[in-house]
Design a protein around this motif. Structure first.
Motif, short mmCIF file in Angstrom:
data_model
loop_
_atom_site.label_atom_id
_atom_site.label_comp_id
_atom_site.label_asym_id
_atom_site.label_seq_id
_atom_site.Cartn_x
_atom_site.Cartn_y
_atom_site.Cartn_z
N LEU A 1 0.84 -1.19 0.00
CA LEU A 1 0.00 0.00 0.00
C LEU A 1 0.88 1.25 0.00
CD1 LEU A 1 -2.74 -0.99 2.61
CD2 LEU A 1 -2.76 -1.30 0.14
N ASP A 2 0.71 2.08 -1.01
CA ASP A 2 1.47 3.32 -1.09
C ASP A 2 1.07 4.23 0.07
OD1 ASP A 2 1.83 6.27 -2.16
OD2 ASP A 2 3.16 4.99 -3.35
N PRO A 3 2.05 4.87 0.74
CA PRO A 3 1.72 5.75 1.87
C PRO A 3 0.82 6.92 1.49
CG PRO A 3 4.07 5.22 1.87
CD PRO A 3 3.51 4.71 0.58
N SER A 4 0.72 7.25 0.21
CA SER A 4 -0.14 8.37 -0.20
C SER A 4 -1.62 8.01 -0.19
CB SER A 4 0.25 8.84 -1.61
OG SER A 4 -0.04 7.85 -2.58
N LEU A 5 -1.92 6.72 -0.07
CA LEU A 5 -3.33 6.31 -0.03
C LEU A 5 -4.00 6.83 1.25
CD1 LEU A 5 -3.49 2.59 -1.21
CD2 LEU A 5 -4.81 4.48 -2.14
N PRO A 6 -5.22 7.34 1.14
CA PRO A 6 -5.94 7.73 2.36
C PRO A 6 -6.50 6.50 3.08
CG PRO A 6 -7.30 8.11 0.44
CD PRO A 6 -5.96 7.67 -0.08
N GLU A 7 -6.89 6.67 4.32
CA GLU A 7 -7.47 5.56 5.06
C GLU A 7 -8.82 5.15 4.50
OE1 GLU A 7 -7.63 6.71 9.13
OE2 GLU A 7 -5.50 6.40 9.48
N MET A 8 -9.55 6.12 3.95
CA MET A 8 -10.87 5.86 3.42
C MET A 8 -10.94 6.31 1.96
SD MET A 8 -12.39 4.72 6.21
CE MET A 8 -14.14 4.76 5.81
N LEU A 9 -11.65 5.53 1.14
CA LEU A 9 -11.91 5.89 -0.25
C LEU A 9 -13.40 5.77 -0.51
CD1 LEU A 9 -9.08 4.10 -2.28
CD2 LEU A 9 -9.31 6.55 -1.87
N GLN A 10 -13.86 6.45 -1.54
CA GLN A 10 -15.24 6.31 -1.99
C GLN A 10 -15.22 5.83 -3.43
OE1 GLN A 10 -17.81 9.84 -2.40
NE2 GLN A 10 -19.38 8.73 -1.27
N ALA A 11 -15.77 4.65 -3.66
CA ALA A 11 -15.81 4.04 -4.99
C ALA A 11 -16.73 2.83 -4.91
CB ALA A 11 -14.40 3.62 -5.44
N ASP A 12 -16.90 2.15 -6.05
CA ASP A 12 -17.73 0.94 -6.09
C ASP A 12 -16.86 -0.23 -5.63
OD1 ASP A 12 -19.55 -1.09 -6.69
OD2 ASP A 12 -20.38 0.06 -8.35
N ALA A 13 -16.71 -0.37 -4.32
CA ALA A 13 -15.72 -1.29 -3.74
C ALA A 13 -15.95 -2.74 -4.13
CB ALA A 13 -15.72 -1.15 -2.22
N GLU A 14 -17.21 -3.20 -4.12
CA GLU A 14 -17.48 -4.61 -4.41
C GLU A 14 -17.11 -4.95 -5.85
OE1 GLU A 14 -21.03 -7.98 -4.07
OE2 GLU A 14 -21.49 -5.86 -3.75
N LEU B 1 -2.54 5.92 -5.37
CA LEU B 1 -3.48 6.94 -5.83
C LEU B 1 -2.84 7.68 -6.99
CD1 LEU B 1 -6.33 7.74 -4.84
CD2 LEU B 1 -5.27 9.66 -3.65
N LEU B 2 -3.59 7.81 -8.09
CA LEU B 2 -3.09 8.52 -9.27
C LEU B 2 -3.95 9.76 -9.46
CD1 LEU B 2 -1.19 8.55 -11.72
CD2 LEU B 2 -2.89 7.21 -12.96
N HIS B 3 -3.29 10.90 -9.57
CA HIS B 3 -4.00 12.17 -9.72
C HIS B 3 -3.96 12.60 -11.18
CE1 HIS B 3 -4.12 12.71 -5.34
NE2 HIS B 3 -2.87 12.30 -5.34
N SER B 4 -5.15 12.92 -11.74
CA SER B 4 -5.24 13.50 -13.06
C SER B 4 -6.30 14.59 -12.97
CB SER B 4 -5.60 12.43 -14.10
OG SER B 4 -5.65 12.99 -15.40
#
Length: 423
Positions: A145-158, A186-189
């Protein structure tokens, strides 16, 4: 070779247009007719979606009973057999979900769900579902896990999880590795994207490969499904689903010759960055024990699901009364107090949504307190959640129901004592 479709011999009447569409869909699903997906009528998309929905209930019973069996003391060989059965059932569930989603895409009814989830817990769940080969040593999954990842994400996890599990299965069947590495970053565009890399050796995409993935998001040339083999079918379904979610899947060469996959899917950040010192399984919450005085009313018409939920509730020391439809539930609530109701949505005589509305109307008329109600559904889409909330339910659980999800939902609504320590 195409087989000649027999005429209707029951009454001598020619097949109707609707009947022919259903036959085309069934033959396409069975592989006897190489019908291109673009030629599948819209009604067949509805059929595939409906079948996928209905298949989740018996699968939920199988998976739940396997979970209970694996929770006890077992001889090593028997445990290995049950673990393989569980892995096969999980793979079948993913295929059913893929079929369900593809049917919804074809009928124009696919709705993506932007749920907020904890990254570490989600990765741990993926780890537990890793497909294991039969007759060979278990494959280890290493998480990076890249350290830049947040603890929480919002997406279609399933759905993202199903895509990654399908890719893991493809790697295991085509390469037979001893271990796999899943890297998340996390990739920023113009927006945020979750980038997942699945490989046998540590791999990272260069800027050119990332740009190509970004350009393909939602615009990739999708493979046909009609003549795909089993493994190719799962990969093709995953590519279609990734595109529907606004993302893309890439295959990349490797200096080692193994090759690896990448998945890029849009997401929204929610929360602080991950703490690098905490590993994926570094902490485990110790749940408390609910009071034995808690009484649960279970409303479920499927025998296997009802028995599974009874055992899970009793395992935590609570009392449970079971009925099979909404009318029986209303009758029970007339003469006995319950602390919580588990209510299936689709049942004969009186469905769960209508029963919940009647319970809320009765509470309002009598000035009674609000009874916590958890909906149980075979589909986890946002439209079912909206139906549950509009009817007056407080939570919604999707089949197959995992014990930890059931206990967490009951805990949120009943607030039983909990050990606050982390181990």
């Amino acid at each position: 070779m195409n087989q000649k479709r027999p005429e209707n011999r029951d009454n001598g009447a020619p097949p109707t247009a609707a009947g022919r569409q259903l036959a085309d869909a069934a033959e396409f699903a069975m592989g006897t007719e190489p019908c291109p997906p673009a030629q599948i009528p819209e009604s067949c998309g509805h059929l595939l979606a409906a079948l996928g929905h209905e298949l989740r209930t018996p699968l939920a019973g199988v998976l739940g009973m396997l979970e209970l069996a694996l929770d006890g003391e077992l001889p090593p060989e028997q445990r290995r057999c049950l673990e393989l059965a569980n892995s096969s059932a999980q793979a079948l569930l993913r295929l059913v979900q893929d079929m369900h989603d593809y049917g919804r895409q074809e009928s124009g009814r696919l709705i993506t769900e932007g749920q907020t989830f904890e990254v570490r817990a989600w990765v741990d769940a993926l780890h537990r579902k890793l497909p294991q080969p039969m007759g060979r040593p278990a494959v280890a999954l290493h998480i990076d896990l890249d350290p830049s990842l947040p603890e929480m994400l919002q997406a279609d996890a399933e759905r993202i999880g199903n895509i990654l599990l399908n890719l893991m299965e493809a790697q295991l069947k085509s390469r037979r590795p001893e271990h796999l590495i899943l890297r998340l970053e996390l990739l920023h565009s113009q927006q945020n994207y979750l980038l997942a890399t699945l490989s046998e050796k540590p791999e990272q995409l260069d800027d050119r490969a990332k740009s190509a993935l970004l350009a393909a998001c939602g615009n990739a040339i999708l493979p046909p499904l009609g003549q795909a083999g089993t493994l190719e079918l799962k990969l093709a379904l995953s590519r279609h689903l990734a595109a529907a979610l606004g993302g893309a899947i890439g295959e990349h060469p490797s200096p080692s010759g193994a090759g690896f996959y990448s998945v890029l899917l849009p997401c929204t950040t929610a929360g602080q960055k991950l703490h690098p010192e905490a590993g994926p399984a570094a902490r485990k919450k110790v749940a408390g024990t609910p009071s034995a005085a808690f009484r649960i009313l279970l409303v479920e018409d499927d025998d296997a699901i009802r028995k599974l939920l009874e055992l899970l509730i009793q395992h935590r020391g609570m009392q449970v009364t079971s009925v099979t439809d909404g009318e029986q539930a209303l009758a029970q609530l007339q003469h006995r107090h319950y602390d919580l109701v588990l209510m299936d949505l689709r049942m004969p005589r009186l469905d769960g949504l209508t029963a919940t509305r009647l319970i809320r109307e009765r509470e309002q008329a009598n000035g009674a307190g609000r009874l916590p109600i958890i909906g149980i559904t075979a589909h986890g889409g946002p439209e079912d959640l909206d139906l549950c909330l509009q009817a007056g339910m407080d939570e919604r659980l999707s089949k197959p129901i995992r014990s930890e999800d059931l206990y967490a939902a009951i805990e949120r609504l009943l607030s039983w004592p909990e050990t606050p320590d982390w181990v």
